[in-house]
Design a protein around this motif. Structure first.
Motif, PDB file in Angstrom:
ATOM      1  N   ASP A 265      -7.260 -16.177  -4.605  1.00  0.00           N
ATOM      2  CA  ASP A 265      -6.338 -16.988  -3.799  1.00  0.00           C
ATOM      3  C   ASP A 265      -5.366 -16.065  -2.948  1.00  0.00           C
ATOM      4  OD1 ASP A 265      -4.654 -18.385  -1.932  1.00  0.00           O
ATOM      5  OD2 ASP A 265      -3.827 -19.456  -3.595  1.00  0.00           O
ATOM      6  N   PRO A 266      -5.824 -15.465  -1.924  1.00  0.00           N
ATOM      7  CA  PRO A 266      -4.747 -14.494  -1.305  1.00  0.00           C
ATOM      8  C   PRO A 266      -3.514 -14.614  -0.976  1.00  0.00           C
ATOM      9  CG  PRO A 266      -6.338 -15.299   0.422  1.00  0.00           C
ATOM     10  CD  PRO A 266      -6.561 -15.933  -0.967  1.00  0.00           C
TER      11      PRO A 266
ATOM     12  N   GLY B 294     -10.047 -12.054  -3.261  1.00  0.00           N
ATOM     13  CA  GLY B 294      -8.654 -12.308  -3.006  1.00  0.00           C
ATOM     14  C   GLY B 294      -7.973 -11.172  -2.112  1.00  0.00           C
ATOM     15  N   PHE B 295      -8.682 -10.207  -1.622  1.00  0.00           N
ATOM     16  CA  PHE B 295      -8.050  -9.257  -0.768  1.00  0.00           C
ATOM     17  C   PHE B 295      -8.359  -9.717   0.581  1.00  0.00           C
ATOM     18  CE2 PHE B 295      -8.507  -6.607  -4.666  1.00  0.00           C
ATOM     19  CZ  PHE B 295      -7.228  -5.885  -4.671  1.00  0.00           C
ATOM     20  N   ASN B 296      -7.382  -9.282   1.391  1.00  0.00           N
ATOM     21  CA  ASN B 296      -7.213  -9.729   2.939  1.00  0.00           C
ATOM     22  C   ASN B 296      -8.007  -8.630   3.664  1.00  0.00           C
ATOM     23  OD1 ASN B 296      -5.832 -11.984   2.540  1.00  0.00           O
ATOM     24  ND2 ASN B 296      -3.897 -10.881   2.098  1.00  0.00           N
ATOM     25  N   SER B 297      -8.233  -7.570   3.528  1.00  0.00           N
ATOM     26  CA  SER B 297      -9.065  -6.341   4.177  1.00  0.00           C
ATOM     27  C   SER B 297      -9.661  -5.401   3.239  1.00  0.00           C
ATOM     28  CB  SER B 297      -7.714  -5.614   4.914  1.00  0.00           C
ATOM     29  OG  SER B 297      -6.842  -4.871   4.381  1.00  0.00           O
ATOM     30  N   LYS B 298     -10.476  -4.698   4.074  1.00  0.00           N
ATOM     31  CA  LYS B 298     -11.139  -3.697   3.330  1.00  0.00           C
ATOM     32  C   LYS B 298     -10.191  -2.424   2.980  1.00  0.00           C
ATOM     33  CE  LYS B 298     -15.481  -0.832   3.709  1.00  0.00           C
ATOM     34  NZ  LYS B 298     -16.603  -0.731   4.651  1.00  0.00           N
TER      35      LYS B 298
ATOM     36  N   ASP C 267     -17.193  -8.402   1.755  1.00  0.00           N
ATOM     37  CA  ASP C 267     -17.433  -9.526   1.082  1.00  0.00           C
ATOM     38  C   ASP C 267     -16.845  -9.857  -0.194  1.00  0.00           C
ATOM     39  OD1 ASP C 267     -18.188 -10.806   3.638  1.00  0.00           O
ATOM     40  OD2 ASP C 267     -20.308 -10.745   2.964  1.00  0.00           O
ATOM     41  N   ILE C 268     -16.996  -8.592  -0.970  1.00  0.00           N
ATOM     42  CA  ILE C 268     -16.989  -8.788  -2.410  1.00  0.00           C
ATOM     43  C   ILE C 268     -15.239  -8.743  -2.445  1.00  0.00           C
ATOM     44  CG2 ILE C 268     -16.493  -7.301  -4.557  1.00  0.00           C
ATOM     45  CD1 ILE C 268     -19.514  -6.473  -4.202  1.00  0.00           C
ATOM     46  N   ALA C 269     -14.716  -7.928  -1.794  1.00  0.00           N
ATOM     47  CA  ALA C 269     -13.204  -7.680  -1.504  1.00  0.00           C
ATOM     48  C   ALA C 269     -12.482  -9.150  -1.191  1.00  0.00           C
ATOM     49  CB  ALA C 269     -12.621  -6.841  -0.481  1.00  0.00           C
TER      50      ALA C 269
ATOM     51  N   ASN D 138      -3.541  -7.776  -8.569  1.00  0.00           N
ATOM     52  CA  ASN D 138      -4.513  -6.874  -8.352  1.00  0.00           C
ATOM     53  C   ASN D 138      -5.392  -6.101  -9.223  1.00  0.00           C
ATOM     54  OD1 ASN D 138      -3.979  -7.366  -5.546  1.00  0.00           O
ATOM     55  ND2 ASN D 138      -2.844  -5.314  -5.282  1.00  0.00           N
ATOM     56  N   GLN D 139      -4.686  -5.964 -10.482  1.00  0.00           N
ATOM     57  CA  GLN D 139      -5.477  -5.488 -11.639  1.00  0.00           C
ATOM     58  C   GLN D 139      -6.659  -6.361 -12.056  1.00  0.00           C
ATOM     59  OE1 GLN D 139      -3.705  -5.452 -15.609  1.00  0.00           O
ATOM     60  NE2 GLN D 139      -3.683  -3.247 -15.353  1.00  0.00           N
TER      61      GLN D 139
END
Length: 378
Positions: free
Chosen positions: A283-284, A348-352, A342-344, A319-320
């Motif tokens: 969940d970002p 839960g990440f918002n951008s590459k 897509d994996i990012a 993030n860990q």
């Protein structure tokens, strides 16, 4: 009508500045795509304000406001195209300097409007015979007046082609393509309004009423685009989560909860379990307060447990876990065809760019190099 148009566009400009600050100040939203969007929104708002207020001025002052509006429109066009290009993620933007040429050419054509004396323009507008230098300046300004909508049309068509060929990968890709479609629809309407107002304003019998109405509609459409962008892309929720984490962690530094070492380890173990077992890390918008509530502890206790036991801040702790999950997905043969972006998003990440930075910080290598290394080893 003119004053109403100015009032609406002043409100739009204020909101545009707010959105630009939001997109560039908060790390969770600070991506290259969002920086381009922030610049474009401000440029469009400045253009609308300059066009609306030009009707209130006279002579050279009015011409300078029109020139400002034209340049702002010319600058907004490539910025919006770059926003969509970066948003699509699969396309290269290595030729970034190329997009400076169009606005720079419009600016060069408009410089005489800015620097020639007021009296020269006032005489020409009053019907006096043009001097040779002034005739050239008027020709350059007319070229800019025609060139700006052509530049906008070019970038609008390029953006439409980009949207048509958009590579949709997963739910996130679908949401981004939907946002791009709405943005193009709104911008197309804004461009048509601007073009109609400009063309009608050149006719001899055109009054201020239509142009003011066009400026009013321009401001309302841009206003709608701003809030649509905030809602569609989840900017407000992510900004709220980011600010909430910062505030709660700051409070945690100054209020001691008296946690014992054993209690801190227990909280940290349960936090890690909840993140992994319930996939809360995906969940970002996850905040310190929400995770603490789920664990039945205070945000201060959770923040202190993470800092005291793991030596990490809350965002780094989350993030860990995300990076560890991303490593598993990158190493999985079943996910070999899945893109890194897509994996990012999945973890839960918002951008590459944010994902790459966090991955390098945690693993010492980029996600692409990590995936290649795993493939070679196997």
């Amino acid at each position: 009508m003119t004053l109403a148009a100015v009032a609406v566009i002043l409100l739009t400009l204020g909101q545009a500045l707010f959105v630009a600050g939001l997109l560039t100040a908060l790390p969770v939203l600070r991506t290259r795509a969002n920086r381009c969007l922030a610049g474009a929104v401000v440029c469009l708002a400045v253009s609308g304000l300059a066009d609306a207020t030009s009707a209130l001025g006279q002579g050279a002052a009015s011409l300078r406001l029109i020139a400002l509006g034209l340049f702002a429109e010319a600058a907004a066009a490539p910025l919006l195209y770059l926003h969509l290009t970066l948003l699509e993620e699969s396309r290269s933007v290595s030729r970034l300097p190329v997009h400076v040429f169009g606005p720079a050419a419009i600016l060069g054509l408009l410089l005489p409007v800015v620097f020639l004396p007021d009296g020269a323009w006032d005489g020409l507008l009053a019907g006096a015979p043009p001097q040779p230098g002034l005739a050239l300046a008027a020709l350059m300004a007319a070229t800019a007046l025609i060139g700006t909508p052509l530049l906008q049309a070019f970038y609008l068509a390029a953006a439409g082609r980009l949207w048509w060929n958009w590579q949709v990968t997963g739910p996130t890709g679908e949401r981004r393509r939907a946002w791009a479609g709405r943005l193009l629809l709104g911008l197309g309407l804004v461009w048509l309004i601007s073009l109609a107002a400009g063309a009608y304003g050149l006719t001899a019998d055109a009054g201020d009423g239509f142009i003011s109405l066009a400026d009013l509609i321009f401001g309302l459409v841009l206003n709608a685009l701003i809030w649509l962008g905030l809602a569609t892309r989840g900017a407000l929720s992510r900004a709220s989560a980011s600010l909430s984490n910062k505030v709660e962690e700051s409070i945690g530094k100054y209020r001691r909860s008296g946690l014992t070492e054993e209690r801190a380890r227990d909280i940290l173990t349960r936090a890690r379990g909840a993140l992994v077992d319930k996939r809360l890390f995906a969940d970002p918008t996850l905040t310190l307060a929400r995770l603490a509530k789920r664990l039945g502890v205070t945000p201060n206790e959770l923040s202190q447990a993470i800092n005291q036991t793991a030596g990490l801040r809350f965002n780094d702790f989350i993030n860990q876990t995300r990076i560890e999950e991303a490593k598993l997905l990158l190493a999985s043969p079943a996910r070999a065809g899945q893109t890194i972006i897509d994996i990012a998003y999945e973890v839960g990440f918002n951008s590459k760019s944010t994902f790459n930075a966090a991955f390098v910080k945690a693993a010492g290598t980029t996600p692409s190099d990590y995936r290649r290394g795993v493939a070679v080893a196997s």
